[in-house]
Design a protein around this motif. Structure first.
Motif, PDB file in Angstrom:
ATOM      1  N   CYS B  88       0.836  -1.203   0.000  1.00 43.92           N
ATOM      2  CA  CYS B  88       0.000   0.000   0.000  1.00 43.92           C
ATOM      3  C   CYS B  88       0.868   1.250   0.000  1.00 43.92           C
ATOM      4  CB  CYS B  88      -0.930   0.019   1.211  1.00 43.92           C
ATOM      5  SG  CYS B  88      -2.373  -1.023   1.016  1.00 43.92           S
ATOM      6  N   ILE B  89       1.952   1.204   0.772  1.00 43.78           N
ATOM      7  CA  ILE B  89       2.828   2.376   0.851  1.00 43.78           C
ATOM      8  C   ILE B  89       3.531   2.604  -0.492  1.00 43.78           C
ATOM      9  CG2 ILE B  89       4.881   3.310   1.963  1.00 43.78           C
ATOM     10  CD1 ILE B  89       2.488   3.373   3.752  1.00 43.78           C
ATOM     11  N   TYR B  90       4.036   1.527  -1.076  1.00 45.97           N
ATOM     12  CA  TYR B  90       4.670   1.687  -2.392  1.00 45.97           C
ATOM     13  C   TYR B  90       3.640   2.104  -3.434  1.00 45.97           C
ATOM     14  CZ  TYR B  90       9.125  -0.060  -0.798  1.00 45.97           C
ATOM     15  OH  TYR B  90      10.308  -0.196  -0.145  1.00 45.97           O
ATOM     16  N   GLY B  91       2.397   1.608  -3.258  1.00 48.42           N
ATOM     17  CA  GLY B  91       1.323   2.014  -4.152  1.00 48.42           C
ATOM     18  C   GLY B  91       1.057   3.508  -4.043  1.00 48.42           C
ATOM     19  N   ALA B  92       1.151   4.032  -2.801  1.00 44.32           N
ATOM     20  CA  ALA B  92       0.919   5.457  -2.586  1.00 44.32           C
ATOM     21  C   ALA B  92       1.903   6.275  -3.398  1.00 44.32           C
ATOM     22  CB  ALA B  92       1.062   5.792  -1.108  1.00 44.32           C
ATOM     23  N   ARG B  93       3.153   5.836  -3.411  1.00 44.92           N
ATOM     24  CA  ARG B  93       4.196   6.528  -4.156  1.00 44.92           C
ATOM     25  C   ARG B  93       3.766   6.685  -5.618  1.00 44.92           C
ATOM     26  NH1 ARG B  93      10.213   4.050  -4.012  1.00 44.92           N
ATOM     27  NH2 ARG B  93      10.434   4.846  -1.900  1.00 44.92           N
ATOM     28  N   GLN B  94       3.393   5.554  -6.201  1.00 41.60           N
ATOM     29  CA  GLN B  94       3.005   5.528  -7.603  1.00 41.60           C
ATOM     30  C   GLN B  94       1.747   6.363  -7.850  1.00 41.60           C
ATOM     31  OE1 GLN B  94       4.870   4.052  -9.626  1.00 41.60           O
ATOM     32  NE2 GLN B  94       3.745   3.524 -11.460  1.00 41.60           N
ATOM     33  N   THR B  95       0.741   6.143  -6.988  1.00 42.69           N
ATOM     34  CA  THR B  95      -0.538   6.822  -7.174  1.00 42.69           C
ATOM     35  C   THR B  95      -0.378   8.334  -7.066  1.00 42.69           C
ATOM     36  OG1 THR B  95      -1.562   4.912  -6.159  1.00 42.69           O
ATOM     37  CG2 THR B  95      -2.914   6.843  -6.405  1.00 42.69           C
ATOM     38  N   LEU B  96       0.368   8.764  -6.033  1.00 43.30           N
ATOM     39  CA  LEU B  96       0.527  10.210  -5.848  1.00 43.30           C
ATOM     40  C   LEU B  96       1.317  10.806  -7.008  1.00 43.30           C
ATOM     41  CD1 LEU B  96       1.214  10.473  -2.016  1.00 43.30           C
ATOM     42  CD2 LEU B  96      -0.841  11.116  -3.257  1.00 43.30           C
ATOM     43  N   PRO B 253       5.651  -0.618  -9.763  1.00 47.42           N
ATOM     44  CA  PRO B 253       4.993  -1.067  -8.545  1.00 47.42           C
ATOM     45  C   PRO B 253       3.474  -0.943  -8.646  1.00 47.42           C
ATOM     46  CG  PRO B 253       6.077   1.048  -8.214  1.00 47.42           C
ATOM     47  CD  PRO B 253       6.432   0.591  -9.574  1.00 47.42           C
ATOM     48  N   GLN B 254       2.794  -1.900  -8.027  1.00 46.65           N
ATOM     49  CA  GLN B 254       1.332  -1.900  -8.077  1.00 46.65           C
ATOM     50  C   GLN B 254       0.749  -0.632  -7.473  1.00 46.65           C
ATOM     51  OE1 GLN B 254       0.499  -5.418  -5.788  1.00 46.65           O
ATOM     52  NE2 GLN B 254      -0.221  -6.452  -7.619  1.00 46.65           N
ATOM     53  N   THR B 255      -0.313  -0.125  -8.097  1.00 44.45           N
ATOM     54  CA  THR B 255      -1.056   0.952  -7.443  1.00 44.45           C
ATOM     55  C   THR B 255      -2.197   0.311  -6.660  1.00 44.45           C
ATOM     56  OG1 THR B 255      -2.523   1.223  -9.310  1.00 44.45           O
ATOM     57  CG2 THR B 255      -0.554   2.572  -9.278  1.00 44.45           C
ATOM     58  N   TRP B 256      -2.931   1.146  -5.914  1.00 39.36           N
ATOM     59  CA  TRP B 256      -4.029   0.599  -5.102  1.00 39.36           C
ATOM     60  C   TRP B 256      -5.056  -0.090  -5.986  1.00 39.36           C
ATOM     61  CZ3 TRP B 256      -4.007   6.021  -2.640  1.00 39.36           C
ATOM     62  CH2 TRP B 256      -2.979   6.094  -1.704  1.00 39.36           C
ATOM     63  N   GLY B 257      -5.333   0.536  -7.123  1.00 39.15           N
ATOM     64  CA  GLY B 257      -6.325  -0.053  -8.033  1.00 39.15           C
ATOM     65  C   GLY B 257      -5.903  -1.437  -8.504  1.00 39.15           C
ATOM     66  N   LEU B 279      -9.272   1.140   1.594  1.00 35.04           N
ATOM     67  CA  LEU B 279      -9.245   2.100   2.695  1.00 35.04           C
ATOM     68  C   LEU B 279      -8.225   3.200   2.425  1.00 35.04           C
ATOM     69  CD1 LEU B 279     -10.524   2.444   5.521  1.00 35.04           C
ATOM     70  CD2 LEU B 279      -8.452   1.442   6.447  1.00 35.04           C
ATOM     71  N   PHE B 280      -7.053   2.821   1.941  1.00 31.55           N
ATOM     72  CA  PHE B 280      -6.026   3.816   1.621  1.00 31.55           C
ATOM     73  C   PHE B 280      -6.557   4.799   0.583  1.00 31.55           C
ATOM     74  CE2 PHE B 280      -1.732   3.222   3.348  1.00 31.55           C
ATOM     75  CZ  PHE B 280      -1.969   2.143   4.174  1.00 31.55           C
ATOM     76  N   LEU B 281      -7.151   4.249  -0.457  1.00 27.58           N
ATOM     77  CA  LEU B 281      -7.690   5.086  -1.531  1.00 27.58           C
ATOM     78  C   LEU B 281      -8.751   6.021  -0.974  1.00 27.58           C
ATOM     79  CD1 LEU B 281      -7.496   5.259  -4.691  1.00 27.58           C
ATOM     80  CD2 LEU B 281      -9.564   3.942  -4.736  1.00 27.58           C
ATOM     81  N   PHE B 282      -9.650   5.470  -0.171  1.00 34.16           N
ATOM     82  CA  PHE B 282     -10.749   6.251   0.392  1.00 34.16           C
ATOM     83  C   PHE B 282     -10.215   7.389   1.260  1.00 34.16           C
ATOM     84  CE2 PHE B 282     -13.414   6.494   4.314  1.00 34.16           C
ATOM     85  CZ  PHE B 282     -14.376   7.338   3.791  1.00 34.16           C
TER      86      PHE B 282
END
Lengths: 321, 306
Positions: B88-96, B253-257, B279-282
């Motif tokens: 989830c944390i690595y996903g945050a990097r990518q998503t942001l 890296p995977q995103t939340w989606g 939850l992270f996305l929300f």
């Protein structure tokens, strides 16, 4: 009158540009220039078949010629063929339109049924506990896209409590009314909640503003009962943003339906669009996009025109800019 | 329903507490985003976050959904026994990264179009309006799907574009989606600003249009732009999640989606692998909404439909 003509013209221009754009866009980068049939059909086709498809749909002609042939066919109700599924696009869509229609219709309906009274009462009791709870909930639900809401709902209502089936079958109301609602309930909930939150926020803000105008004070001073002031005087004059937002959200509902249909394994238009885009099913993408754009734009047009018809202020303000 | 309708009946204390509630929302949003970005930025250094590829083994064996949420792996493990929290944390990097990139693209192009249309009016405005209307007529998600799928295929034929990675593709696509709403809002703001006295003053002093736009109008657009950008970021992040969910996401890296998509079929076996990325996305989208609302009130911007 000028406003009506302007809006009609704008609609026509946008519709033709968008459909033409989609067409051009679908043609770029097909493997061999001028041979889209081969790309669509996949690698293993006989030359005759590819040539036949190319000829039937004028795929080797200039894009403008192609566009006019396609358009003429669209207006005659021939949406082309789905090369992947080997059926006509009309037949492909036939069983699916209703699924998505019901999804969108119920969600819009319920969103309005929930949002309007809540927003009116929130605006009436501004800064009360009810208002603040309403605000908090609308914040929460606005931030819950279908993508996030659906798994939570499935986890609770399908897996934990097993109140609803995991897969929403296509059951039409004339087949079994209870089955119909049972199958559509959860997908509709997923689409409704964020929608209701958006509507409630917009409407509340507008009513709060309307309530401060002089004619409201006059009406209350005259002795018109508050409920009447609220529901007729205030609400009617605050509907504009809500209605135009309904139009805008129609487009978003198409996206929402796409996600929800994936989660609940429903066979609707969203699923159809997704498959056809991913598998480069040229005519399906082109025709269905055109239909979606037409439906959404016509709905927007109708909303704008009706509102302008009812409320001359809009007509004049818009015609000037 | 006998009380007066105007808000005058409510005491000042209540209004104050409402402001306090709103302030809490803002604080919460900022706090969540600060913590999240901090973890995302320093994920490699922080000791309590596993590396992206680390497997949490059950008795030396990698096991599908081996751990539920608990002490070993805070948010459980996913189907290839990776730590969901770390992912989830690595996903945050990518998503942001994608969200911010898309916002910058949308804001630059959309802002420019909006200012030009609003300032020059006439045929410039009309041409820009048609572009914006066309972009808005397509349902956003449909447009995004088409754009990404087509770029994928165009990349195969035109090798000159081969350098474009999936991440950049998605960023650009979402940026294009953001152009129309941004242009619309900026145009509306510019229409108001150009009639103001300070613009008139600058013009009567002989300032050229270019100077008026850059020195007089642009600085006054900043509050509106920032507000819209923050609210838009939330929407774009949700859109990115949706695209990834539909199979057009970044594989690594995977995103939340992508995580939600990968785990959702096993919801009955391991709810944590789906629900926690959700939850992270929300929380992230919620935070952006809270902050956006706070800014809109602060700068007194009537929220335009994004």
């Amino acid at each position: 009158m000028r406003y009506f003509l302007q809006r009609m013209l704008q609609f026509a221009v946008v519709f033709f540009l968008v459909t033409f754009g989609v067409m051009i866009f679908m043609r770029i980068g097909m493997n061999k220039p001028g041979d889209p049939a081969r790309t669509m059909l996949g690698g293993f086709v006989t030359d005759q078949k590819a040539a036949a498809v190319n000829k039937q749909y004028h795929l080797n002609d200039n894009v403008f010629v192609q566009y006019f042939y396609w358009l003429a066919k669209m207006f005659r109700g021939d949406f082309g063929i789905s090369v992947q599924q080997n059926i006509t696009v009309a037949n492909y869509m036939k069983g699916r339109v209703l699924v998505t229609f019901f999804l969108g219709f119920y969600s819009l309906l319920w969103a309005l049924i929930i949002a309007v009274p809540v927003a009116v009462y929130q605006a009436y009791r501004r800064d009360s506990n009810f208002d603040r709870a309403g605000n908090l909930f609308s914040f929460l639900f606005v931030s819950l896209p279908a993508l996030v809401l659906a798994p939570v709902i499935i986890q609770l209502f399908v897996i934990r409590w097993a109140w609803f089936p995991r897969i929403s079958e296509k059951v039409m109301p004339w087949q079994s009314l209870s089955g119909h609602f049972k199958n559509f309930f959860l997908p509709v909930v997923v689409l409704t909640l964020p929608l209701a939150a958006i509507f409630a926020r917009l409407l509340r803000a507008d009513i709060v503003q309307t309530l401060q105008s002089d004619f409201i004070t006059l009406a209350s001073a005259k002795g018109v009962p508050p409920s009447r002031v609220l529901w007729t005087h205030a609400l009617r004059n605050s509907l504009f943003s809500l209605l135009s937002s309904v139009g805008v959200q129609l487009g978003a509902l198409v996206g929402g339906a796409l996600v929800v249909e994936q989660y609940f394994s429903m066979k609707g238009m969203g699923a159809l669009l997704l498959t056809s885009i991913l598998s480069k099913d040229l005519f399906v993408v082109q025709s269905v996009t055109a239909i979606v754009v037409a439906v959404v734009s016509v709905a927007n047009l109708l909303i704008d025109l009706t509102y302008a018809f009812i409320d001359p202020r809009i007509r004049h303000a818009r015609a000037l800019t | 329903m006998t009380t007066a309708l105007a808000s005058s009946t409510h005491g000042a204390a209540e209004v104050k507490s409402a402001r306090k509630a709103r302030h809490m929302g803002w604080m919460f949003g900022t706090a969540w985003l600060v913590v999240l970005s901090f973890c995302a930025l320093f994920a490699n250094q922080l000791p309590f976050i596993r590396t992206y590829d680390a497997k949490v083994r059950v008795a030396g064996q990698a096991k599908q959904y081996g751990f539920g949420p608990g002490w070993t792996a805070w948010l459980g493990t996913d189907n290839s026994s990776h730590d969901v929290f770390a992912r989830c944390i690595y996903g945050a990097r990518q998503t942001l990264f994608i969200g911010i990139g898309a916002t910058i693209i949308g804001l630059t192009v959309g802002g420019l179009l909006g200012v030009l249309g609003g300032y020059y009016r006439g045929w410039v405005d009309r041409a820009i309006s048609i572009i914006v209307d066309c972009l808005l007529a397509m349902p956003a998600l449909l447009l995004a799907l088409l754009l990404i799928q087509r770029t994928d295929q165009i990349k195969e034929t035109i090798t000159a574009l081969g350098w474009l990675t999936r991440t950049e593709e998605i960023t650009i696509t979402l940026g294009i989606l953001a152009i129309a709403p941004f242009a619309r809002i900026v145009r509306a703001q510019t229409l108001g600003l150009r009639e103001r006295d300070f613009v008139l003053a600058a013009r009567s002093l002989g300032a050229k249009s270019q100077r008026v736009i850059w020195r007089e109008i642009m600085p006054n657009l900043v509050p509106a732009m920032v507000t819209v950008a923050v609210t838009g970021l939330g929407i774009l992040i949700a859109a990115e999640g949706t695209l990834a969910f539909l199979g057009l996401g970044v594989a690594r890296p995977q995103t939340w989606g992508t995580m939600i998509d990968a785990a959702r079929d096993d919801l009955s076996k391991a709810w944590w692998a789906t629900i926690f990325p959700c939850l992270f996305l929300f929380l992230t989208v919620l935070s952006f909404n809270f902050i956006g609302d706070h800014l809109a009130r602060k700068f007194d911007i009537r929220e335009a439909a994004v």
